[in-house]
Every structure is written in structure tokens, then in C-alpha cells.
Design a protein around this motif. Structure first.
Motif, PDB file in Angstrom:
ATOM      1  N   VAL A   6       3.963 -27.194 -13.313  1.00  0.00           N
ATOM      2  CA  VAL A   6       4.858 -27.333 -12.168  1.00  0.00           C
ATOM      3  C   VAL A   6       6.027 -28.240 -12.538  1.00  0.00           C
ATOM      4  O   VAL A   6       7.173 -27.947 -12.215  1.00  0.00           O
ATOM      5  CB  VAL A   6       4.098 -27.889 -10.939  1.00  0.00           C
ATOM      6  N   TYR A  50      11.383 -27.437  -3.484  1.00  0.00           N
ATOM      7  CA  TYR A  50      10.120 -26.954  -4.037  1.00  0.00           C
ATOM      8  C   TYR A  50       9.299 -28.120  -4.584  1.00  0.00           C
ATOM      9  O   TYR A  50       8.089 -28.198  -4.373  1.00  0.00           O
ATOM     10  CB  TYR A  50      10.391 -25.929  -5.140  1.00  0.00           C
ATOM     11  N   MET A  54       5.654 -29.142  -3.181  1.00  0.00           N
ATOM     12  CA  MET A  54       4.501 -29.118  -4.088  1.00  0.00           C
ATOM     13  C   MET A  54       3.737 -30.440  -4.017  1.00  0.00           C
ATOM     14  O   MET A  54       2.512 -30.463  -4.067  1.00  0.00           O
ATOM     15  CB  MET A  54       4.930 -28.842  -5.528  1.00  0.00           C
ATOM     16  N   THR A  58      -0.318 -30.417  -2.420  1.00  0.00           N
ATOM     17  CA  THR A  58      -1.429 -30.644  -3.344  1.00  0.00           C
ATOM     18  C   THR A  58      -2.176 -31.931  -3.038  1.00  0.00           C
ATOM     19  O   THR A  58      -2.862 -32.469  -3.890  1.00  0.00           O
ATOM     20  CB  THR A  58      -0.914 -30.692  -4.808  1.00  0.00           C
TER      21      THR A  58
END
Length: 61
Positions: A6, A50, A54, A58
Motif C-alpha cells: 500500500v 486513498y 487506508m 485498517t
């Protein structure tokens, strides 16, 4: 390993967006310059968002 993928995706997106912005600044024609600047700026914004999403999605439960 997932976090590294990522992170690399976010860094690659930022580099690509900055490259498009720089091309937009030095492009000789107005249409190419405008399109490259729009793509570059949009890429920066979407990559930044983004990255923020993220980190939120998470979270450990």
C-alpha cells in the motif's frame, strides 16, 4: 507485507502525479498543459485521500 504494498502504491501514485504536473507546466501546447495539470492535481488529491482512508479502514478491532 500488505502495508508495504500500500505504501509503495501511494508513493508511486504521488510520483506519477507530480510528473504529470511538471509536464503540464512545461508542455508547449495549452490543451496538453491543461490536461496534464488536471490529471496531476486529481492524482495527488485522490492518492492523498486513498492514503487517509487506508489508515482508517485498517484499524484493529
Amino acid at each position: 507485507m500488505m502495508r508495504l504494498n500500500v505504501l509503495l502504491f501511494i508513493v508511486f501514485g504521488m510520483v506519477l502525479s507530480i510528473t504529470a504536473l511538471v509536464f503540464g507546466i512545461i508542455a508547449p501546447t495549452a490543451i496538453a498543459s491543461t490536461l496534464a495539470q488536471i490529471i496531476g492535481f486529481s492524482g495527488l488529491v485522490f492518492t492523498f485521500l486513498y492514503g487517509l482512508l487506508m489508515n482508517r479502514s485498517t484499524a484493529k478491532v
